[in-house]
Design a protein around this motif. Structure first.
Motif, short mmCIF file in Angstrom:
data_model
loop_
_atom_site.label_atom_id
_atom_site.label_comp_id
_atom_site.label_asym_id
_atom_site.label_seq_id
_atom_site.Cartn_x
_atom_site.Cartn_y
_atom_site.Cartn_z
N THR A 100 21.52 -41.25 -11.71
CA THR A 100 21.12 -40.31 -12.76
C THR A 100 21.66 -38.92 -12.48
O THR A 100 22.15 -38.63 -11.39
CB THR A 100 19.58 -40.27 -12.87
OG1 THR A 100 19.04 -39.85 -11.61
CG2 THR A 100 19.03 -41.63 -13.25
N LYS A 120 20.93 -34.77 -12.50
CA LYS A 120 19.91 -33.72 -12.47
C LYS A 120 20.57 -32.39 -12.80
O LYS A 120 21.66 -32.09 -12.31
CB LYS A 120 19.23 -33.65 -11.12
CG LYS A 120 18.08 -32.64 -11.10
CD LYS A 120 17.32 -32.67 -9.79
CE LYS A 120 16.16 -31.68 -9.81
NZ LYS A 120 15.37 -31.68 -8.55
N SER A 155 24.70 -35.45 -9.12
CA SER A 155 24.46 -36.90 -9.23
C SER A 155 23.44 -37.34 -8.19
O SER A 155 23.60 -37.07 -7.00
CB SER A 155 25.77 -37.67 -9.03
OG SER A 155 26.72 -37.31 -10.01
N LEU A 156 22.40 -38.00 -8.64
CA LEU A 156 21.36 -38.52 -7.75
C LEU A 156 21.79 -39.87 -7.19
O LEU A 156 22.67 -40.55 -7.75
CB LEU A 156 20.05 -38.65 -8.51
CG LEU A 156 19.48 -37.33 -9.08
CD1 LEU A 156 18.17 -37.60 -9.83
CD2 LEU A 156 19.25 -36.32 -7.98
N PRO A 157 21.18 -40.28 -6.08
CA PRO A 157 21.55 -41.59 -5.50
C PRO A 157 21.36 -42.76 -6.45
O PRO A 157 22.07 -43.77 -6.34
CB PRO A 157 20.61 -41.69 -4.28
CG PRO A 157 20.31 -40.27 -3.91
CD PRO A 157 20.26 -39.52 -5.21
N ASP A 158 20.42 -42.64 -7.39
CA ASP A 158 20.19 -43.75 -8.31
C ASP A 158 21.14 -43.73 -9.51
O ASP A 158 20.99 -44.53 -10.44
CB ASP A 158 18.74 -43.73 -8.79
CG ASP A 158 18.39 -42.42 -9.48
OD1 ASP A 158 19.28 -41.55 -9.59
OD2 ASP A 158 17.22 -42.25 -9.88
N VAL A 204 20.15 -32.91 -3.38
CA VAL A 204 19.94 -34.15 -4.11
C VAL A 204 21.18 -35.02 -4.17
O VAL A 204 21.14 -36.15 -4.66
CB VAL A 204 19.49 -33.84 -5.56
CG1 VAL A 204 18.17 -33.09 -5.56
CG2 VAL A 204 20.55 -33.06 -6.32
N SER A 205 22.31 -34.49 -3.70
CA SER A 205 23.56 -35.24 -3.77
C SER A 205 23.65 -36.25 -2.65
O SER A 205 23.03 -36.11 -1.58
CB SER A 205 24.76 -34.28 -3.73
OG SER A 205 25.97 -35.00 -3.75
N THR A 206 24.46 -37.28 -2.86
CA THR A 206 24.65 -38.30 -1.83
C THR A 206 25.61 -37.85 -0.74
O THR A 206 25.68 -38.46 0.32
CB THR A 206 25.22 -39.58 -2.47
OG1 THR A 206 26.43 -39.27 -3.16
CG2 THR A 206 24.22 -40.17 -3.46
#
Length: 456
Positions: free
Chosen positions: A212, A214, A207-210, A261-263
Motif C-alpha cells: 500500500t 502512505k 510504499s509500505l511492506p504490504d 515505513v519503507s522497506t
C-alpha cells in the motif's frame, strides 16, 4: 629643414590638391575604420561571451562530488574515504581563495497543494537557504531565511498550477499523447500564481511492506520567489525545471518519515555528509585551477567549466585575428590610392623638385618632404576613420536595440571600442601613409634637376 617646415610644405600641397587629398583621406579613413571596427567586434564578442559564460557556466565555481572508492572500518563504523564529509567541508572552507560553499541534496520530485484548490509539482533540493544569494540567485519577492518550515521557489514553479480536480484526473491515469501535444502547443500568456507568504503542503508518498501507499504532508511557508530572468521567454518558463529549495533539517524530516515505513533504509557513517554535491565559489577565476587541485587532494571528485572557458578564449583569439586581418586587407587596398596619388604628384611636381635641387636641397630632404606629406594623409585619414568607426558601432547598437536583440538600458551596448584600439587604429593609418609614400619619395629624390627644368 625642421620638421615644422616639412609639415608646412606638406600641408600646402594637400590644400592645393583638394580632390586628390579628399579621396586619399577617405580611402585611409575606410581602411582604418575597418581596423577599428574589426578589433571592436572581436573585443566586444569576447567580452560579451565571457560575461555570458561567467553567468551561465559559473566559471568561478567548482562542483565537488562523491568519488567512488574503498571503505575502511573505524571506531564509528564503516567510513568511505572518498565521500563528502563534514570534516572535508571544513577544510575546504579554510582554503585561501574560497569565498563560500553550499551543499546540495536532491530530495526528489514532490507535489504540493496551495489554497486547497491548486496543485503543482516541484523538484526539491535541500541546501543552506542563506547561501542562495551568494551564488547569484536574485529574488523578486522576499528573502530566504534558514528555518525548517520555509521554502524558496523558482519563478517557473509559480506557473502552470492546476486545480485539484485536474490533479486527481492526472493521478488516476497517465497523460495521453493528445494532452501532451496540447500542452506543448499552448501559446497562451503565462500567469504566475501568487504563492509568496502562503503556506503550501508538500506531499510525499512511501510504499509500505504490504504494497500500500502512505502519504505524508509537510506544511511550509513560501519566504522567497526567484526573479524571472529578462531573457526567459514564456516557452522557457513553461518548460523550465520547477525548482524549490528547502533546509537540510526539513529534508531530514522527509527522509526519516519515508524510511520509517519503507522497506529500504539507507545507512551512512556518522561523519558522512548527506550532500550529493557541494558547490564552491572562488574569489577570482584565476584561482580556480589552484583550488581545484587542493580539493582533489582530499580524495574528492571535482568539475568546473574552466577548461571550456579556456578553449573558447582560444577561439576568440582566432576571431580577433580574422577580423583584424580583414581590416588590414582593406587598409592595404586603401594604401594603393596613396601610392597612386603621390606618384602622380611626383610626376606633376618635377619642375618644383628640379628647382629645389638647384637651390641646394639634398636627396634626404626631397624624400622627407614626400614622406611627411603622405604621413599627413595617413594621420588625417586615421582621425576621420576613428570618427567613422564610432558612427558604425553606434548605429549597430541602435539596430540591435530596435530589433529586440538586446534590452535597452546599461546592457544595451553590446559593441564598444576599447581605449587601446584607438591608438592602434591611428598607428596603422599613419604607417600606411608613411609606407605608401616611400616609393614616390624615392622616385622624387632621383629626379634629374636639369632634365626636369628643361622639360617643364
Amino acid at each position: 629643414m625642421r620638421i615644422r617646415d616639412y609639415i608646412a610644405l606638406g600641408w600646402d600641397q594637400l590644400r592645393r590638391r583638394k580632390v586628390v587629398t579628399l579621396l586619399c583621406v577617405m580611402g585611409i579613413a575606410i581602411g582604418s575604420a575597418s581596423i577599428v571596427v574589426a578589433l571592436a567586434f572581436g573585443e566586444s564578442i569576447s567580452h560579451y561571451s565571457t560575461k555570458q559564460m561567467s553567468y551561465y557556466l559559473k566559471t568561478d565555481e567548482i562542483t565537488v562530488m562523491n568519488q567512488s572508492g574503498g571503505s575502511r572500518s573505524g571506531s564509528s563504523g564503516t567510513v568511505n574515504e572518498y565521500a563528502i564529509t563534514n570534516q572535508k567541508l571544513n577544510l575546504i572552507k579554510s582554503l585561501p581563495h574560497v569565498k563560500t560553499l553550499a551543499g546540495y541534496q536532491n530530495v526528489g520530485s514532490m507535489s504540493f497543494i496551495v489554497d486547497d484548490t491548486r496543485t503543482g509539482r516541484l523538484d526539491v533540493t535541500a541546501t543552506d537557504l542563506t547561501t542562495l544569494a551568494d551564488f547569484g540567485m536574485e529574488f523578486q519577492q522576499g528573502m530566504p531565511i534558514e528555518q525548517d518550515n520555509t521554502i524558496v521557489l523558482s519563478y517557473p514553479a509559480t506557473v502552470g498550477l492546476r486545480d485539484n480536480q485536474a490533479a486527481r484526473i492526472d493521478a488516476a491515469r497517465q497523460q495521453t499523447q493528445e494532452q501532451m501535444m496540447e500542452d506543448f502547443n499552448d501559446r497562451s500568456p503565462i500567469v504566475s500564481y501568487p504563492l509568496y507568504r502562503k503556506q503550501i503542503r508538500l506531499i510525499q508518498t512511501a510504499s509500505l511492506p504490504d504494497g500500500t501507499i502512505k502519504t505524508f504532508e509537510f506544511p511550509v511557508r513560501v519566504v522567497a520567489i526567484e526573479k524571472r530572468a529578462e531573457s526567459m521567454s514564456d516557452d522557457m518558463v513553461r518548460w523550465s525545471q520547477k525548482q524549490a529549495y528547502i533546509s537540510p533539517g526539513l529534508a531530514k524530516q522527509i527522509r526519516d518519515a519515508v524510511e520509517s515505513v519503507s522497506t529500504q533504509k539507507s545507512v551512512t557513517g556518522s561523519d558522512q555528509s548527506s550532500y550529493d554535491r557541494v558547490v564552491v565559489k572562488i574569489d577570482q577565476v584565476d584561482h580556480v585551477a589552484e583550488t581545484d587541485k587542493l580539493i582533489q587532494s582530499l580524495k574528492l571528485r571535482t568539475s568546473s567549466n574552466l577548461g571550456r572557458q579556456e578553449s573558447m578564449s582560444k577561439e576568440f583569439v582566432i576571431i580577433r585575428i580574422i577580423f583584424g586581418g580583414a581590416g588590414l586587407f582593406i587598409l592595404f587596398v586603401a594604401s594603393i590610392s596613396i601610392v597612386v596619388a603621390m606618384t602622380m604628384s611626383t610626376h606633376q611636381r618635377r619642375r618644383q623638385i628640379g628647382i629645389m635641387k638647384v637651390l641646394g636641397a639634398n636627396l634626404s630632404q626631397i624624400r622627407n618632404m614626400f614622406i611627411v606629406e603622405s604621413a599627413l594623409l595617413g594621420l588625417f585619414g586615421g582621425m576621420v576613420g576613428i570618427l567613422f568607426a564610432y558612427w558604425v558601432i553606434w548605429g549597430i547598437n541602435i539596430i540591435l536595440v530596435q530589433t529586440g536583440s538586446v534590452g535597452s538600458g546599461e546592457n544595451a551596448e553590446i559593441l564598444f571600442i576599447s581605449a587601446w584600439i584607438l591608438p592602434l587604429g591611428l598607428f596603422f593609418a599613419l604607417m600606411t601613409g608613411i609606407m605608401s609614400g616611400l616609393f614616390p619619395a624615392v622616385k622624387a629624390s632621383r629626379t634629374d634637376a636639369l632634365t626636369a627644368i628643361k622639360r617643364e
